[in-house]
Each structure stands twice: as C-alpha cells, then as structure tokens.
Motif scaffolding. Structure first.
Motif, PDB file in Angstrom:
ATOM      1  N   HIS A  77       0.798  -1.213   0.000  1.00 45.92           N
ATOM      2  CA  HIS A  77       0.000   0.000   0.000  1.00 45.92           C
ATOM      3  C   HIS A  77       0.835   1.269   0.000  1.00 45.92           C
ATOM      4  O   HIS A  77       0.299   2.366   0.045  1.00 45.92           O
ATOM      5  CB  HIS A  77      -0.920   0.025   1.234  1.00 45.92           C
ATOM      6  N   TYR A  78       2.176   1.144  -0.057  1.00 44.58           N
ATOM      7  CA  TYR A  78       3.050   2.302   0.058  1.00 44.58           C
ATOM      8  C   TYR A  78       3.347   2.970  -1.280  1.00 44.58           C
ATOM      9  O   TYR A  78       3.697   4.154  -1.323  1.00 44.58           O
ATOM     10  CB  TYR A  78       4.386   1.899   0.682  1.00 44.58           C
ATOM     11  N   VAL A  79       3.276   2.244  -2.370  1.00 53.06           N
ATOM     12  CA  VAL A  79       3.847   2.692  -3.645  1.00 53.06           C
ATOM     13  C   VAL A  79       2.749   3.061  -4.632  1.00 53.06           C
ATOM     14  O   VAL A  79       1.810   2.292  -4.864  1.00 53.06           O
ATOM     15  CB  VAL A  79       4.742   1.584  -4.249  1.00 53.06           C
ATOM     16  N   ASP A  80       2.879   4.220  -5.237  1.00 47.59           N
ATOM     17  CA  ASP A  80       1.937   4.696  -6.249  1.00 47.59           C
ATOM     18  C   ASP A  80       2.285   4.054  -7.587  1.00 47.59           C
ATOM     19  O   ASP A  80       3.205   4.490  -8.281  1.00 47.59           O
ATOM     20  CB  ASP A  80       2.016   6.217  -6.342  1.00 47.59           C
ATOM     21  N   ILE A  81       1.544   2.996  -7.939  1.00 48.18           N
ATOM     22  CA  ILE A  81       1.888   2.285  -9.172  1.00 48.18           C
ATOM     23  C   ILE A  81       1.576   3.121 -10.410  1.00 48.18           C
ATOM     24  O   ILE A  81       2.171   2.901 -11.464  1.00 48.18           O
ATOM     25  CB  ILE A  81       1.204   0.905  -9.246  1.00 48.18           C
ATOM     26  N   HIS A  82       0.671   4.084 -10.316  1.00 42.73           N
ATOM     27  CA  HIS A  82       0.414   4.961 -11.459  1.00 42.73           C
ATOM     28  C   HIS A  82       1.660   5.793 -11.777  1.00 42.73           C
ATOM     29  O   HIS A  82       2.001   5.991 -12.945  1.00 42.73           O
ATOM     30  CB  HIS A  82      -0.775   5.878 -11.176  1.00 42.73           C
ATOM     31  N   GLN A  83       2.326   6.262 -10.747  1.00 40.67           N
ATOM     32  CA  GLN A  83       3.546   7.041 -10.942  1.00 40.67           C
ATOM     33  C   GLN A  83       4.647   6.183 -11.557  1.00 40.67           C
ATOM     34  O   GLN A  83       5.349   6.613 -12.480  1.00 40.67           O
ATOM     35  CB  GLN A  83       3.994   7.612  -9.599  1.00 40.67           C
ATOM     36  N   ILE A  84       4.801   4.971 -11.056  1.00 38.17           N
ATOM     37  CA  ILE A  84       5.810   4.064 -11.626  1.00 38.17           C
ATOM     38  C   ILE A  84       5.469   3.739 -13.072  1.00 38.17           C
ATOM     39  O   ILE A  84       6.341   3.738 -13.952  1.00 38.17           O
ATOM     40  CB  ILE A  84       5.897   2.776 -10.789  1.00 38.17           C
ATOM     41  N   ARG A  95       4.818  -2.251 -22.356  1.00 41.54           N
ATOM     42  CA  ARG A  95       3.731  -2.842 -21.583  1.00 41.54           C
ATOM     43  C   ARG A  95       4.192  -3.016 -20.149  1.00 41.54           C
ATOM     44  O   ARG A  95       5.337  -3.385 -19.882  1.00 41.54           O
ATOM     45  CB  ARG A  95       3.338  -4.191 -22.180  1.00 41.54           C
ATOM     46  N   VAL A  96       3.289  -2.727 -19.200  1.00 39.77           N
ATOM     47  CA  VAL A  96       3.596  -2.880 -17.782  1.00 39.77           C
ATOM     48  C   VAL A  96       2.558  -3.809 -17.161  1.00 39.77           C
ATOM     49  O   VAL A  96       1.356  -3.541 -17.225  1.00 39.77           O
ATOM     50  CB  VAL A  96       3.603  -1.515 -17.055  1.00 39.77           C
ATOM     51  N   LEU A  97       3.030  -4.886 -16.572  1.00 39.72           N
ATOM     52  CA  LEU A  97       2.180  -5.889 -15.943  1.00 39.72           C
ATOM     53  C   LEU A  97       2.287  -5.788 -14.422  1.00 39.72           C
ATOM     54  O   LEU A  97       3.153  -5.081 -13.903  1.00 39.72           O
ATOM     55  CB  LEU A  97       2.582  -7.289 -16.404  1.00 39.72           C
ATOM     56  N   THR A  98       1.411  -6.480 -13.719  1.00 41.47           N
ATOM     57  CA  THR A  98       1.398  -6.475 -12.258  1.00 41.47           C
ATOM     58  C   THR A  98       1.397  -7.912 -11.744  1.00 41.47           C
ATOM     59  O   THR A  98       1.251  -8.860 -12.535  1.00 41.47           O
ATOM     60  CB  THR A  98       0.142  -5.753 -11.737  1.00 41.47           C
ATOM     61  N   ARG A 153      -8.378  -5.812  -9.754  1.00 43.85           N
ATOM     62  CA  ARG A 153      -7.948  -7.054  -9.108  1.00 43.85           C
ATOM     63  C   ARG A 153      -8.110  -8.264 -10.013  1.00 43.85           C
ATOM     64  O   ARG A 153      -7.354  -9.229  -9.896  1.00 43.85           O
ATOM     65  CB  ARG A 153      -8.744  -7.259  -7.816  1.00 43.85           C
ATOM     66  N   GLU A 154      -9.067  -8.214 -10.904  1.00 43.14           N
ATOM     67  CA  GLU A 154      -9.277  -9.347 -11.808  1.00 43.14           C
ATOM     68  C   GLU A 154      -8.316  -9.321 -12.980  1.00 43.14           C
ATOM     69  O   GLU A 154      -7.759 -10.360 -13.370  1.00 43.14           O
ATOM     70  CB  GLU A 154     -10.711  -9.349 -12.320  1.00 43.14           C
ATOM     71  N   ASN A 155      -8.098  -8.146 -13.579  1.00 44.65           N
ATOM     72  CA  ASN A 155      -7.355  -8.060 -14.839  1.00 44.65           C
ATOM     73  C   ASN A 155      -5.955  -7.479 -14.721  1.00 44.65           C
ATOM     74  O   ASN A 155      -5.155  -7.607 -15.648  1.00 44.65           O
ATOM     75  CB  ASN A 155      -8.151  -7.230 -15.846  1.00 44.65           C
ATOM     76  N   GLY A 156      -5.651  -6.802 -13.612  1.00 44.31           N
ATOM     77  CA  GLY A 156      -4.317  -6.254 -13.428  1.00 44.31           C
ATOM     78  C   GLY A 156      -3.992  -5.069 -14.306  1.00 44.31           C
ATOM     79  O   GLY A 156      -2.824  -4.702 -14.441  1.00 44.31           O
ATOM     80  N   ASN A 157      -5.012  -4.444 -14.904  1.00 44.58           N
ATOM     81  CA  ASN A 157      -4.790  -3.279 -15.763  1.00 44.58           C
ATOM     82  C   ASN A 157      -4.613  -2.049 -14.879  1.00 44.58           C
ATOM     83  O   ASN A 157      -5.543  -1.622 -14.196  1.00 44.58           O
ATOM     84  CB  ASN A 157      -5.988  -3.101 -16.697  1.00 44.58           C
ATOM     85  N   ILE A 158      -3.429  -1.460 -14.900  1.00 48.38           N
ATOM     86  CA  ILE A 158      -3.115  -0.353 -14.003  1.00 48.38           C
ATOM     87  C   ILE A 158      -4.065   0.818 -14.208  1.00 48.38           C
ATOM     88  O   ILE A 158      -4.401   1.539 -13.257  1.00 48.38           O
ATOM     89  CB  ILE A 158      -1.647   0.069 -14.173  1.00 48.38           C
ATOM     90  N   ALA A 159      -4.532   1.026 -15.414  1.00 52.33           N
ATOM     91  CA  ALA A 159      -5.467   2.123 -15.666  1.00 52.33           C
ATOM     92  C   ALA A 159      -6.747   1.979 -14.859  1.00 52.33           C
ATOM     93  O   ALA A 159      -7.428   2.973 -14.571  1.00 52.33           O
ATOM     94  CB  ALA A 159      -5.789   2.201 -17.155  1.00 52.33           C
ATOM     95  N   ASP A 160      -7.102   0.761 -14.466  1.00 46.38           N
ATOM     96  CA  ASP A 160      -8.321   0.528 -13.685  1.00 46.38           C
ATOM     97  C   ASP A 160      -8.119   0.739 -12.194  1.00 46.38           C
ATOM     98  O   ASP A 160      -9.096   0.822 -11.444  1.00 46.38           O
ATOM     99  CB  ASP A 160      -8.825  -0.900 -13.901  1.00 46.38           C
ATOM    100  N   CYS A 161      -6.880   0.804 -11.739  1.00 48.77           N
ATOM    101  CA  CYS A 161      -6.615   0.892 -10.304  1.00 48.77           C
ATOM    102  C   CYS A 161      -7.011   2.285  -9.804  1.00 48.77           C
ATOM    103  O   CYS A 161      -6.472   3.291 -10.250  1.00 48.77           O
ATOM    104  CB  CYS A 161      -5.133   0.647 -10.034  1.00 48.77           C
ATOM    105  N   PRO A 162      -7.976   2.374  -8.878  1.00 46.76           N
ATOM    106  CA  PRO A 162      -8.464   3.689  -8.467  1.00 46.76           C
ATOM    107  C   PRO A 162      -7.432   4.459  -7.654  1.00 46.76           C
ATOM    108  O   PRO A 162      -6.681   3.891  -6.853  1.00 46.76           O
ATOM    109  CB  PRO A 162      -9.691   3.358  -7.612  1.00 46.76           C
ATOM    110  N   ALA A 163      -7.398   5.763  -7.864  1.00 48.41           N
ATOM    111  CA  ALA A 163      -6.543   6.628  -7.060  1.00 48.41           C
ATOM    112  C   ALA A 163      -7.102   6.703  -5.650  1.00 48.41           C
ATOM    113  O   ALA A 163      -8.303   6.901  -5.468  1.00 48.41           O
ATOM    114  CB  ALA A 163      -6.459   8.017  -7.676  1.00 48.41           C
TER     115      ALA A 163
END
Length: 354
Positions: A77-84, A95-98, A153-163
């Motif tokens: 919960h510490y790291v802003d994956i949108h920034q990375i 492409r960036v995966l999770t 959580r289902e697809n791992g698409n970073i664009a879907d991860c809410p701020a």
C-alpha cells in the motif's frame, strides 16, 4: 486466468522491485522458463540477484527499456503504481504488468503475495455476489470505486486501479459526519493511528476502548496520551468467540492471526467484555479477522447501532462478504465504500444508520 497473453508470453522480462515479493517472483519466472535480464530497484542499485543486474529506473535513459515488457513485482500500500507506470512508459516500456498476471506468466508460481491477491479466488464465480453488494452501495462514488477495484484485481490493468483518498481514512469529508462525542471501539488499534485521525479531523472523543495484540505495538499504544479521559487499551485480539489463537507478531500493521503464527494470544468476542459500555463508532482493521470480529459483537451492534468502519482488503471476498454479513442482520444500515491506500489496499466499508 488473467488476460496477459498466451503461455508463450514475452521471451524475457524486466522486473521492477526486489523486495521479498520481488525476489519470489523472479525465482518463479526463472523456474518456469521466462528469462529476466534486468531488475529495477533504486534501493538495490548496482547489486545483482541471480546474476541479473539491478539498476534504478533513471539508469535506463539509454533506451534499454524500449519496447520491453516490465512486470511490477511489488504488492503493498506504500507505492503509487500509477507514478511508476508513467515513468516506465516514459522510459520506452511497451507494456507494464502487475502481480495479478503472474499465474499467466509462471503457472507453477509458488509466490503468494497475500492480502487481496489470492490466485485461488475465481472472480467469474462471484459475479452475482458483486452485483448484489454493488446494489447495496448508497452513492455513485462507492459504486464507481467498487467497479474499479474489481476490474483491477481481476485483470491487473493499471489504468483501472483507483486513485486513493490518502488523507481522510475513517473521516471522509464527502460522507456523513459521525455522531459526537465518539464512543469508539478500535479493533486492531496498532499504535493509535485511527484515534489520531479522528482527533485531527476535529472529533470530540468521549471514550475509547482499543484492542491491539502485538506486544510491541501495544507498548507504544498504551504509552500515548491522547488527552481522552476515558480510555482503555487491551493487549487482546478480537474474534467471534473468546478463545486463544495463534498469532504472527512482527511489530507492524501486518501482525495477524495465523495457523502457523509464532505465538498464542488471547482473543475475545467484544460482546463478552463490553456489556453495558456505550458504543457509537466501531473501527475494524484486524488483518483478515473482520468477519469473525463482527460476529463476536453482533449483540452490541444490534442494540446500539454504531457506525461501522471496516477494512475490506485483506481477503478478496471481503469486499462483498462484509456488506453481506451486516446487511443480513436487517439493522437498516446504509453502505459506502472508499479507498485510502495505493494498489486497492485501504478499502474501507462505511456502514451508517439510515
């Protein structure tokens, strides 16, 4: 299982992150035949792991990430994956995966990042659960966040991860203000973080009963002076019944009940020890024991109808099971959902009386 690619996948990967989860993921990829030729981790810059060089992202301005696939090998919960994500794309990554994609990349992976990321949880089997609980959420923001959390959580698409809304955990300004003065029961109190947040938000607190089983955390909690006249700190865990359970203690927010824990602690059902104590707010962040703790205070909840602020990110099913449980008691609660930490950690269900 996860829409990444077919099993052939990329011939080689760049991995971002070399903490404990990252090391396990690199090992899994190599064991399953995926080459990893570069690791990015600023804190371990200049080192190597499994003979793979470790660089910082700023070392890749020479185009070495051009058209590459990068796997984020971190889960916290510490790291802003949108920034990375933005930094990796700016450096040329295609492409960036999770870690959500790990089972597709390494079907025999042994790494279990934990919390909401459980590879045995099948999202398709819970469509009806998601739809039912979504309909119980009382505002558009809650429903939009719920949808985004499930998609990510289902697809791992970073664009879907809410701020996340970082500054107002337990005190969201767009939700109804709690009734004052607070008569708070804090389960999983850690070092008193939630009490501090309520005070910072300007709440008057009449009383607090705080439960924290980790001995190091409890020592800090008990030593703090919040200026609250009626306060009681108890070195106990919480559960559906009063009994002893095994506990993994590491003096962090992640200390938790565990079948293979390193110690045994006393746990209590809140109904057994707070008979007659006035309660109007209950905060629960008990590392996966939220459902059992709620069951152990059903009498107090039914009798006093306190506001319930319940963490819902430790297990993937909690995002619907917590609402389902409270709703099944038919106590006229309205439900909201907010996200207060990165990477869909810090999901809190807010249940208020109508």
């Amino acid at each position: 299982m996860r829409p990444v690619s077919d099993r052939s996948g990329p011939a080689s990967l760049v991995v971002y992150g070399l903490g404990s989860v990252g090391c396990g993921i690199v090992d899994d990829l190599l064991a399953d035949g995926t080459d990893v030729d570069l690791i990015l981790d600023r804190g371990k810059r200049g080192q190597s792991y499994r003979r793979i060089p470790v660089l910082a992202l700023e070392d890749t301005g020479d185009g070495r990430l051009a058209d590459r696939t990068v796997l984020l090998a971190l889960h916290n919960h510490y790291v802003d994956i949108h920034q990375i994500h933005a930094g990796l794309l700016a450096a040329g990554a295609a492409r960036v995966l999770t870690p959500v994609h790990l089972p597709a990349l390494a079907p025999n992976a042994r790494t279990r990042p934990g919390y909401w990321l459980d590879t045995d949880f099948v999202y398709a089997a819970h469509r009806a659960d998601f739809a039912r609980v979504r309909d119980l959420l009382a505002d558009d923001t809650s429903r939009d966040l719920f949808d985004a959390v499930i998609r990510y959580r289902e697809n791992g698409n970073i664009a879907d991860c809410p701020a996340p809304s970082l500054a107002d955990e337990y005190t969201p300004g767009d939700l109804p203000r709690l009734k004052e003065p607070l008569r708070l029961v804090d389960c999983g109190a850690f070092t008193g973080v939630a009490v501090h947040k309520f005070l910072k938000a300007g709440y008057m607190i009449d009383s607090v009963v705080a439960f924290e089983p980790d001995p190091d955390n409890f020592a800090i909690l008990a030593s703090r002076d919040f200026g609250i006249e009626r306060s009681l700190c108890l070195p106990l865990g919480t559960w559906s019944t009063t009994r002893q359970l095994r506990f993994a203690s590491d003096a962090s927010m992640a200390s938790r009940l565990s079948d293979d824990g390193d110690t045994v602690i006393q746990c209590v059902a809140i109904d057994d020890i707070l008979r007659g104590e006035p309660v109007n707010v209950v905060k629960l962040d008990v590392e996966g024991a939220e459902i059992e703790t709620l069951k152990g205070m059903r009498t107090i909840i039914a009798g006093q109808r306190p506001a319930l602020l319940v963490s819902a990110y430790h297990l993937p099913a909690h995002i619907f099971e917590i609402v389902d449980l409270i709703d099944s008691w038919k106590l006229s609660y309205r439900f909201h959902l907010r996200v207060h930490e990165f990477n869909t950690f810090g999901v809190v269900v807010y249940a208020f009386q109508v």
